[in-house]
Design an enzyme around this catalytic site. Structure first.
Site, mmCIF file in Angstrom:
data_model
loop_
_atom_site.group_PDB
_atom_site.id
_atom_site.type_symbol
_atom_site.label_atom_id
_atom_site.label_comp_id
_atom_site.label_asym_id
_atom_site.label_seq_id
_atom_site.Cartn_x
_atom_site.Cartn_y
_atom_site.Cartn_z
ATOM 1 N N TYR A 15 -4.250 -10.967 -23.576
ATOM 2 C CA TYR A 15 -4.962 -11.606 -24.682
ATOM 3 C C TYR A 15 -6.399 -12.026 -24.369
ATOM 4 O O TYR A 15 -7.178 -12.233 -25.280
ATOM 5 C CB TYR A 15 -4.170 -12.833 -25.143
ATOM 6 C CG TYR A 15 -2.709 -12.526 -25.353
ATOM 7 C CD1 TYR A 15 -2.303 -11.644 -26.354
ATOM 8 C CD2 TYR A 15 -1.739 -13.063 -24.514
ATOM 9 C CE1 TYR A 15 -0.969 -11.324 -26.519
ATOM 10 C CE2 TYR A 15 -0.397 -12.745 -24.682
ATOM 11 C CZ TYR A 15 -0.021 -11.880 -25.682
ATOM 12 O OH TYR A 15 1.293 -11.561 -25.841
ATOM 13 N N ASP A 17 -8.958 -10.388 -22.899
ATOM 14 C CA ASP A 17 -9.964 -9.384 -23.220
ATOM 15 C C ASP A 17 -10.177 -9.293 -24.730
ATOM 16 O O ASP A 17 -11.318 -9.351 -25.222
ATOM 17 C CB ASP A 17 -9.537 -8.008 -22.699
ATOM 18 C CG ASP A 17 -8.898 -8.068 -21.325
ATOM 19 O OD1 ASP A 17 -7.666 -8.292 -21.283
ATOM 20 O OD2 ASP A 17 -9.614 -7.923 -20.319
ATOM 21 N N TYR A 193 -0.505 -18.429 -16.275
ATOM 22 C CA TYR A 193 0.232 -17.351 -15.642
ATOM 23 C C TYR A 193 1.437 -17.946 -14.911
ATOM 24 O O TYR A 193 1.587 -19.167 -14.821
ATOM 25 C CB TYR A 193 -0.667 -16.612 -14.644
ATOM 26 C CG TYR A 193 -1.963 -16.122 -15.229
ATOM 27 C CD1 TYR A 193 -1.979 -15.077 -16.147
ATOM 28 C CD2 TYR A 193 -3.176 -16.699 -14.854
ATOM 29 C CE1 TYR A 193 -3.173 -14.622 -16.691
ATOM 30 C CE2 TYR A 193 -4.371 -16.246 -15.386
ATOM 31 C CZ TYR A 193 -4.373 -15.206 -16.308
ATOM 32 O OH TYR A 193 -5.551 -14.773 -16.845
ATOM 33 N N GLN A 255 -6.446 -17.508 -33.424
ATOM 34 C CA GLN A 255 -7.402 -18.211 -32.582
ATOM 35 C C GLN A 255 -7.845 -19.548 -33.161
ATOM 36 O O GLN A 255 -7.976 -20.540 -32.433
ATOM 37 C CB GLN A 255 -8.612 -17.318 -32.335
ATOM 38 C CG GLN A 255 -8.315 -16.172 -31.379
ATOM 39 C CD GLN A 255 -9.537 -15.303 -31.128
ATOM 40 O OE1 GLN A 255 -10.311 -15.014 -32.037
ATOM 41 N NE2 GLN A 255 -9.721 -14.896 -29.884
ATOM 42 N N ARG A 271 -5.767 -20.700 -19.118
ATOM 43 C CA ARG A 271 -5.830 -19.621 -18.142
ATOM 44 C C ARG A 271 -6.922 -18.624 -18.528
ATOM 45 O O ARG A 271 -7.427 -18.627 -19.652
ATOM 46 C CB ARG A 271 -4.492 -18.893 -18.073
ATOM 47 C CG ARG A 271 -4.218 -18.044 -19.291
ATOM 48 C CD ARG A 271 -2.938 -17.250 -19.211
ATOM 49 N NE ARG A 271 -3.096 -15.956 -19.872
ATOM 50 C CZ ARG A 271 -2.095 -15.183 -20.252
ATOM 51 N NH1 ARG A 271 -0.848 -15.575 -20.059
ATOM 52 N NH2 ARG A 271 -2.320 -14.008 -20.819
ATOM 53 N N GLY A 272 -7.259 -17.748 -17.574
ATOM 54 C CA GLY A 272 -8.118 -16.621 -17.877
ATOM 55 C C GLY A 272 -9.525 -17.021 -18.270
ATOM 56 O O GLY A 272 -10.172 -17.831 -17.618
ATOM 57 N N GLU A 273 -9.999 -16.461 -19.393
ATOM 58 C CA GLU A 273 -11.370 -16.720 -19.811
ATOM 59 C C GLU A 273 -11.464 -17.300 -21.218
ATOM 60 O O GLU A 273 -12.121 -18.317 -21.421
ATOM 61 C CB GLU A 273 -12.195 -15.429 -19.750
ATOM 62 C CG GLU A 273 -13.660 -15.638 -20.103
ATOM 63 C CD GLU A 273 -14.559 -14.500 -19.646
ATOM 64 O OE1 GLU A 273 -15.489 -14.154 -20.392
ATOM 65 O OE2 GLU A 273 -14.332 -13.974 -18.547
ATOM 66 N N ASP A 274 -10.823 -16.698 -22.192
ATOM 67 C CA ASP A 274 -10.995 -17.160 -23.572
ATOM 68 C C ASP A 274 -10.485 -18.587 -23.743
ATOM 69 O O ASP A 274 -11.203 -19.465 -24.232
ATOM 70 C CB ASP A 274 -10.285 -16.228 -24.544
ATOM 71 C CG ASP A 274 -10.529 -16.619 -26.002
ATOM 72 O OD1 ASP A 274 -11.706 -16.720 -26.396
ATOM 73 O OD2 ASP A 274 -9.545 -16.851 -26.724
ATOM 74 N N SER A 275 -9.242 -18.852 -23.339
ATOM 75 C CA SER A 275 -8.707 -20.211 -23.510
ATOM 76 C C SER A 275 -9.434 -21.203 -22.608
ATOM 77 O O SER A 275 -9.549 -22.387 -22.943
ATOM 78 C CB SER A 275 -7.193 -20.244 -23.239
ATOM 79 O OG SER A 275 -6.897 -19.819 -21.923
#
Length: 377
Positions: A15, A17, A193, A255, A271-275
């Site tokens: 999700y 990307d 994750y 979103q 986590r990651g980038e967007d959130s």
């Protein structure tokens, strides 16, 4: 500005990307009047954050963006004025040929991963490789001057402020998700994750003197939650109580609703980038689970952000934040780190809001991309 834009997204991590590219595509259309095609190779993942998506269609319009399925067997397509390869994805060779055949070469950008590392500002905007005379450029999101900034829609922080100022609006939103937090409970979200440290953290929350209501959107961390609860049947809508801890599983939401969920919570694990970026716009204390990379090079990226993010905290509060984030990202014991953070909660909470406002003074990513194109032409 009426330029045409093609954004290519290869869904690697479910999700993140598609989350970034979908926000960017919509903002370019809504705020900059661009014509945007968003090429996505996994429409089923896209459907999770945009339920209106029909994953069986090759082309469709959503919020003014033309969403195109990125097929394994590419058919000839004319190249746009601006071409974005998100997160270094490889463009179809036939499309690259179409870029080279244009009378005027397009602006070709590699929209890279977000990082606070020092070298980013020095590489942002620099030329990369060429393909038959078409020059590619690096474009780095970032937290400091000299980078491309962060995704932030116009008026976002004011909408957030108004939402957080109205408790009834928050309760109505939560009730729409089936959430009814007890008065005085700490509301937290968990999107992460897989993590072996989770059990110790949940133990600490269960034994705390304050009630915690933990909201867990469906995702990869759910298996660890199930193991701690001893309930393999855990699914969307499940609600389990262990002493001071209430755990509730939420469905994946669009979103805009995920933003509101973050705005409601007192603490957000993301986590990651967007959130990660959206949690910063929430102005609330947070915990980042960075995407793991070979040879633990992701920890350098984590340290670079922590150095920047905690620089204005008192030494003790800074140490508490760093210890919690490091424990979470190295799967070390979380209990004492969490208890220590709670000792500095007022300062950490005030800092989260101040960080948000400081970042809001920078140009946003979409505006920076548009300005880069205008400068280029």
């Amino acid at each position: 500005m009426k330029a045409s834009w093609d954004i290519f997204c290869s869904v690697v991590d479910n999700y993140g990307d598609i989350g970034v590219t979908w926000r960017l595509a919509r903002q370019l259309v809504a705020e900059h009047q661009c014509t945007v095609r968003l090429w996505v190779d996994d429409l089923r993942a896209f459907e999770k954050i945009c339920p209106e998506i029909d994953f069986q269609r090759l082309s469709q319009y959503q919020d003014g963006v033309e969403v195109r399925h990125w097929p394994a067997h590419w058919q000839p397509e004319a190249a746009a004025d601006v071409v974005i390869a998100a997160f270094a994805c490889q463009l179809p060779h036939a499309y690259m040929e179409a870029m080279a055949e244009r009378q005027r070469a397009p602006l070709w950008l590699n929209l890279d991963y977000l990082s606070a590392e020092d070298w980013v500002s020095g590489c942002h905007g620099l030329p990369s490789v060429k393909f038959r005379g078409v020059q590619k450029y690096f474009f780095f999101p970032g937290f400091q001057a000299g980078t491309g900034g962060l995704l932030r829609e116009a008026g976002l922080l004011e909408r957030r402020r108004q939402f957080q100022a109205d408790r009834q609006v928050q309760l109505d939103f939560l009730q729409g998700l089936g959430v009814t937090p007890a008065a005085g409970s700490r509301l937290m979200s968990l999107f992460a994750y897989e993590n072996a440290s989770l059990g110790g953290w949940l133990d600490a929350l269960a034994l705390d003197t304050q009630q915690t209501h933990l909201l867990v959107p469906e995702g990869r961390i759910l298996g660890d939650v199930q193991r701690w609860l001893g309930d393999a049947s855990l699914s969307v809508g499940s609600l389990q109580i262990r002493q001071s801890l209430t755990v509730q599983v939420l469905p994946f939401v669009r979103q805009e609703d995920y933003d509101r969920l973050l705005w409601c919570c007192d603490f957000n694990a993301v986590r990651g980038e967007d959130s990660f970026v959206r949690a910063q716009w929430a102005g609330r204390p947070m915990l980042w689970h960075i995407y793991r990379q070979d040879e633990d090079i992701h920890l350098d990226k984590l340290e670079a952000f922590l150095a920047l993010y905690t620089r204005t905290l008192s030494p003790d509060a800074q140490a508490a934040v760093r210890a919690l984030w490091q424990a979470w990202n190295t799967e070390a014991a979380m209990t004492e780190a969490w208890k220590n953070l709670l000792q500095h909660w007022p300062e950490v909470a005030a800092h989260a809001e101040q960080w948000c406002l400081e970042q809001g003074l920078q140009a946003d990513l979409a505006a920076a991309l548009v300005q880069f194109y205008l400068n280029w032409i």
